[in-house]
Design a protein around this motif. Structure first.
Motif, PDB file in Angstrom:
ATOM      1  N   PRO A 130      53.785  20.074  61.776  1.00 56.66           N
ATOM      2  CA  PRO A 130      54.538  20.075  63.031  1.00 56.66           C
ATOM      3  C   PRO A 130      54.031  21.198  63.921  1.00 56.66           C
ATOM      4  O   PRO A 130      53.848  22.318  63.458  1.00 56.66           O
ATOM      5  N   ASN A 131      53.764  20.893  65.187  1.00 58.88           N
ATOM      6  CA  ASN A 131      53.257  21.945  66.061  1.00 58.88           C
ATOM      7  C   ASN A 131      54.029  22.015  67.368  1.00 58.88           C
ATOM      8  O   ASN A 131      53.475  21.827  68.439  1.00 58.88           O
ATOM      9  N   PRO A 132      55.347  22.276  67.289  1.00 63.41           N
ATOM     10  CA  PRO A 132      56.102  22.428  68.536  1.00 63.41           C
ATOM     11  C   PRO A 132      55.556  23.613  69.318  1.00 63.41           C
ATOM     12  O   PRO A 132      55.075  24.572  68.730  1.00 63.41           O
ATOM     13  N   PHE A 133      55.606  23.515  70.650  1.00 60.60           N
ATOM     14  CA  PHE A 133      55.190  24.648  71.472  1.00 60.60           C
ATOM     15  C   PHE A 133      56.232  25.747  71.342  1.00 60.60           C
ATOM     16  O   PHE A 133      57.419  25.459  71.148  1.00 60.60           O
ATOM     17  N   PRO A 134      55.821  26.993  71.469  1.00 61.27           N
ATOM     18  CA  PRO A 134      56.816  28.075  71.419  1.00 61.27           C
ATOM     19  C   PRO A 134      57.639  28.114  72.704  1.00 61.27           C
ATOM     20  O   PRO A 134      57.568  29.050  73.474  1.00 61.27           O
TER      21      PRO A 134
ATOM     22  N   ALA B 361      52.540  31.549  75.040  1.00 63.00           N
ATOM     23  CA  ALA B 361      52.511  31.911  73.624  1.00 63.00           C
ATOM     24  C   ALA B 361      51.888  33.283  73.430  1.00 63.00           C
ATOM     25  O   ALA B 361      52.304  34.039  72.553  1.00 63.00           O
ATOM     26  N   ALA B 362      50.906  33.619  74.252  1.00 65.55           N
ATOM     27  CA  ALA B 362      50.197  34.886  74.065  1.00 65.55           C
ATOM     28  C   ALA B 362      50.793  36.002  74.905  1.00 65.55           C
ATOM     29  O   ALA B 362      50.350  37.139  74.819  1.00 65.55           O
ATOM     30  N   LEU B 363      51.811  35.670  75.714  1.00 70.29           N
ATOM     31  CA  LEU B 363      52.307  36.639  76.687  1.00 70.29           C
ATOM     32  C   LEU B 363      52.657  38.002  76.094  1.00 70.29           C
ATOM     33  O   LEU B 363      52.225  39.027  76.608  1.00 70.29           O
ATOM     34  N   PRO B 364      53.437  38.039  75.005  1.00 65.80           N
ATOM     35  CA  PRO B 364      53.792  39.355  74.475  1.00 65.80           C
ATOM     36  C   PRO B 364      52.550  40.172  74.128  1.00 65.80           C
ATOM     37  O   PRO B 364      52.487  41.373  74.414  1.00 65.80           O
ATOM     38  N   GLY B 365      51.564  39.516  73.555  1.00 69.23           N
ATOM     39  CA  GLY B 365      50.337  40.226  73.206  1.00 69.23           C
ATOM     40  C   GLY B 365      49.599  40.709  74.441  1.00 69.23           C
ATOM     41  O   GLY B 365      49.037  41.806  74.464  1.00 69.23           O
ATOM     42  N   ILE B 366      49.633  39.888  75.487  1.00 64.88           N
ATOM     43  CA  ILE B 366      48.952  40.281  76.718  1.00 64.88           C
ATOM     44  C   ILE B 366      49.665  41.475  77.345  1.00 64.88           C
ATOM     45  O   ILE B 366      49.033  42.423  77.809  1.00 64.88           O
ATOM     46  N   VAL B 367      51.003  41.429  77.317  1.00 67.85           N
ATOM     47  CA  VAL B 367      51.762  42.567  77.839  1.00 67.85           C
ATOM     48  C   VAL B 367      51.408  43.825  77.042  1.00 67.85           C
ATOM     49  O   VAL B 367      51.182  44.906  77.610  1.00 67.85           O
ATOM     50  N   GLY B 368      51.328  43.674  75.731  1.00 70.27           N
ATOM     51  CA  GLY B 368      50.942  44.806  74.897  1.00 70.27           C
ATOM     52  C   GLY B 368      49.580  45.353  75.299  1.00 70.27           C
ATOM     53  O   GLY B 368      49.400  46.562  75.442  1.00 70.27           O
ATOM     54  N   ALA B 369      48.649  44.452  75.547  1.00 73.34           N
ATOM     55  CA  ALA B 369      47.309  44.876  75.950  1.00 73.34           C
ATOM     56  C   ALA B 369      47.370  45.644  77.271  1.00 73.34           C
ATOM     57  O   ALA B 369      46.730  46.684  77.429  1.00 73.34           O
ATOM     58  N   PHE B 370      48.194  45.155  78.197  1.00 74.23           N
ATOM     59  CA  PHE B 370      48.322  45.833  79.486  1.00 74.23           C
ATOM     60  C   PHE B 370      48.881  47.238  79.300  1.00 74.23           C
ATOM     61  O   PHE B 370      48.404  48.191  79.902  1.00 74.23           O
TER      62      PHE B 370
END
Ligand SMILES: Nc1ncnc2c1ncn2[C@@H]1O[C@H](COP(=O)(O)OP(=O)(O)OP(=O)(O)O)[C@@H](O)[C@H]1O
Ligand SMILES: [Mg+2]
Lengths: 288, 457
Positions: A130-134, B361-370
């Motif tokens: 299953p790969n729901p989007f986050p 999905a990557a936002l938190p990591g990107i914020v961390g990078a910033f």
């Protein structure tokens, strides 16, 4: 070449020897009714290469409207590869080449100019894991309708989300928490969420790659029920490693072996009276 | 000589390793050892080497003290007549004589004899050192070797020694950090005794007086740090405006679009930017970018100072592009392939997939990078020192010249300074606040990055 006469059980043929060497079968004559009248999906001479390695050899296979086609075969025989040809997901793999003709409702989709976006909006896919989007449950379902601008108003979108969840048998469980993250659901619920996501854009064909492999028997039973209901409106192909599941949900079964389509037939016939030695060995559990 | 001794100990320990291992092998025949032979070998080597090394270190650090005390004791009559300073001086002369440093002038009658005695005693001590180290090492080797039995738990005791070693190493690192923070705190405290805390934190004027010498009179400067910090933030903002979009775009390009061959070549080149010494960026900023910015400004009819926050910020931004791009690239690449496929299978295009699935999905990591990049920008010194300026100027206009915390620290510590002068001490107070700022940024960034990592588990 395989001769297509039925074999008496227990007789040992050329194929069995090939099998023992575990070498690709190469191009073989498929036994059984691979081609249909008025197919929903039709594949002719489909071959797939990953780099130099050939993974599928001249597959000729049709999928009929309102039927569930089960794809079975030992691990690595090319079931997933075949499934991914139909919605051009193999495009995303570096070095993968798909040749042959694939038509959906008589429209050729396997050439460079075909519109992949509209193709994929007509051919949904459900993955093994299953790969729901986050995102929230609501946004997961609304994803497809939004990117294809299927709705004119928010009410319409709400309606699609609700309908899709109902058809996927998930509505009752999540109706009160549509804004909760989709990743927070249980594995079985997530898989039904992914099915709901796929049917939200109202595709013609749904491809399912071992949709129940990560699920317990209860969740599996629910999804099998669901597949049976969905059959009324969609053309469905399902890859499965469970003979029982194939027998329960499908009308036709195709047996793949080492990149070749060995036998196709009605599910009843394949499971009660396989015409190929390889098929018989596989479904009786002698290998695979 | 000490170096030879250390080498000898190592050789002996190595010998001990083979002795222990071979012995363990020889008794293993037909039965099971508690520990593998090499553990027995290491155990013997440790017993041979460690005590000897510890003895050596202690000896070398105490030998001069003891020897000199002996010499002084023999000269007790003469030394008692001397004042403390004179005694120290006399001892120094004796030491120099003993070491045969030429041109040593002495007017002490007993110095020659004392020097001879010092030399003699030192030589004796050295022989004793060699002898005792040898005894300890050989004794350790022999004892440990004779301890080898089938049941002997060599593995466990080697592990224990190793644990202690690891612990000591990390303790050194932690203690150093703690010591630095403590000294920062202590000196800042000194500063805040002279300049009230609220004046420092909220004062709008920064103008530390330059007092060349203490007697030149009151060094009454203004120590309001607000313009210094506002300058820092202004430059960091400009830098992020440059580095943020470019870094993010290149991260997306490398992780989603670039063919592997392009990526393999171009990514290291981009990361090379991070390896350029900041001084080089500094004169690039001062000599190339600043005049360019000024000219451009003039053409647009804008008043641009020769040293501007804009020039420094732009160059700093270029410097931190690789930080953002490689960190963001990592987090974007870490977004599971299954999510991409899920999105493509819904008929999304690549850019839709990036916008609606990968970025969120990557936002938190990107914020961390910033955040990490910002803390890097705030701590940067060289570029601003060369391109931004020294005058604390409270402004939000990037075309004017501003100064930053790091530059003011450098300025405060340059030249002859009285150490209890508020100007000098202000460096520590600035450093403390800067440290607190970057610490908070880093902690927040790491928390965000960590939460992000757990998301896909
Ligand atoms: N991305 C890829 N790159 C190279 N070879 C691949 C790739 N994906 C699959 N293959 C190869 O193609 C062949 C068919 O793989 P495929 O995944 O279609 O098998 P499958 O029938 O789905 O197996 P399973 O039941 O284990 O899922 C295998 O030999 C596999 O090694
Ligand atoms: Mg598969």
């Amino acid at each position: 070449m395989i001769d297509s006469t039925p074999r008496a059980p227990g007789s040992k043929g050329v194929l069995a020897d090939t099998l023992e060497q575990d070498a690709p079968l190469g191009s073989v004559q498929t036994v059984g009714e691979a081609l249909l009248e008025n197919p929903s999906v039709s594949c002719r001479d489909v071959a797939v290469h990953y780099g130099d390695k050939q993974a599928l050899f001249d597959i000729n296979l049709d999928m009929g409207t309102n039927e569930v086609l089960a794809l079975i075969g030992p691990s690595g025989c090319g079931k997933t590869t075949f499934l991914r040809c139909i919605n051009r997901m193999n495009d995303t793999i570096q070095g993968c080449r798909v040749s042959g003709t694939i038509k959906i409702d008589d429209e050729e989709i396997n050439h460079a100019d075909a519109d992949v976006v509209s193709l994929r909006s007509r051919v949904g896919m459900v993955f093994q894991k299953p790969n729901p989007f986050p995102k929230s449950i609501y946004d997961n379902i609304a994803y497809g309708p939004r990117i294809h601008a299927l709705t004119a108003s928010n009410e319409e979108l709400d309606q699609i989300v609700e309908d899709s969840l109902k058809r996927a048998g998930l509505w009752k469980e999540v109706a009160d928490r549509l804004q909760a993250p989709g990743t927070g659901l249980s594995g079985g619920q997530q898989q039904r969420l992914c099915i709901a996501r796929a049917i939200a854009v109202n595709p013609d064909v749904i491809l399912m790659d071992e949709p129940c492999s990560a699920l317990d028997p209860i969740a599996t039973a629910r999804i099998e029920e669901l597949i049976d209901e969905l059959r009324e409106n969609f053309t469905i192909a399902i890859v499965t490693h469970s003979m029982q599941q194939a027998a329960r949900v499908s009308q036709r079964t195709a047996y793949f072996h080492m990149g070749s389509l060995v036998e196709v037939g009605s599910t009843d016939q394949i499971f009660t009276n396989p015409r190929q030695r390889l098929t018989e060995d596989y479904i009786t559990g002698r290998f695979g | 000589m000490t170096a030879y001794l250390i080498a000898a100990i190592f050789l002996l320990a190595l010998n001990g390793f083979y002795a222990g291992r071979n012995r363990a092998r020889s008794i293993r025949v037909g039965s099971r050892l508690n520990s593998l032979p090499q553990y027995h070998g290491i155990h013997v080597a440790l017993w041979c080497g460690l005590p000897a090394l510890i003895l050596l270190v202690l000896w070398v650090s105490f030998e001069p003290v003891v020897v000199e005390a002996l010499v002084q004791a023999s000269l007790s009559a003469e030394f008692r007549a001397l004042s403390e300073d004179q005694a120290v001086l006399a001892m120094m002369e004796i030491r120099n004589l003993a070491q045969g440093i030429s041109g040593v002038q002495t007017n002490l009658p007993y110095a020659e004899d004392a020097a001879t005695m010092l030399t003699r005693l030192s030589r004796i001590a050295d022989y004793a050192l060699v002898a005792s180290v040898a005894v300890v090492a050989i004794l350790g080797l022999g004892l440990a070797r004779s301890h080898i039995t089938l049941e002997f738990q060599a593995r466990q005791s080697v592990e224990r020694v190793f644990n202690v070693f690891i612990f000591l190493s990390s303790a050194v690192a932690v203690m150093t950090t703690v010591a630095i923070v403590l000294s920062l705190l202590f000196e800042s405290f000194q500063f805040f005794k002279q300049v009230p805390l609220h004046e420092f934190l909220f004062g709008l004027k920064w103008n530390p007086q330059i007092a060349i010498r203490a007697d030149q009179g009151a060094s009454t400067g203004a120590f309001g740090a607000v313009p210094v910090f506002s300058g820092t933030l202004l430059i960091a903002l400009v830098a992020m405006l440059v580095a943020g979009p470019i870094g993010l775009a290149s991260a997306v390009y490398f992780s989603e679009y670039a063919r592997p061959r392009v990526r393999d070549v171009a990514k290291p080149i981009l990361e090379l930017l991070a390896g350029i010494p900041t001084v080089v960026y500094g004169f690039f900023a001062a000599l190339t970018v600043a005049p360019l910015v000024r000219e451009l400004g003039l053409e647009l009819g804008l008043e641009v100072e020769a040293r501007s926050a804009l020039a420094a910020g732009v160059v700093m931004g270029i410097m931190i592009i690789p930080f953002i791009s490689s960190l963001a690239d990592d987090v974007i690449t870490a977004v599971p392939q299954s999510l991409r496929e899920g999105s493509y299978a819904m008929g999304a295009t690549q850019s839709e997939t990036i916008k609606y699935v990968i970025f969120p999905a990557a936002l938190p990591g990107i914020v961390g990078a910033f955040l990490l990049a910002i803390s890097r920008a705030i701590g940067e010194t060289m570029i601003v020192a060369m391109a931004a300026g020294l005058n604390a100027n409270l402004t939000a206009n990037p075309l004017e010249n501003v100064t930053t915390v790091t530059v003011q620290i450098v300025v405060a510590l340059i030249g002859d300074q009285e150490f209890d002068d508020p100007k000098t001490l202000s460096a520590f107070a600035l450093g403390l606040v800067l440290f607190a700022m970057t610490l908070i940024l880093n902690v927040v960034a790491l928390m965000i990055v960590k939460r992000y990592r757990e998301q896909y588990e």
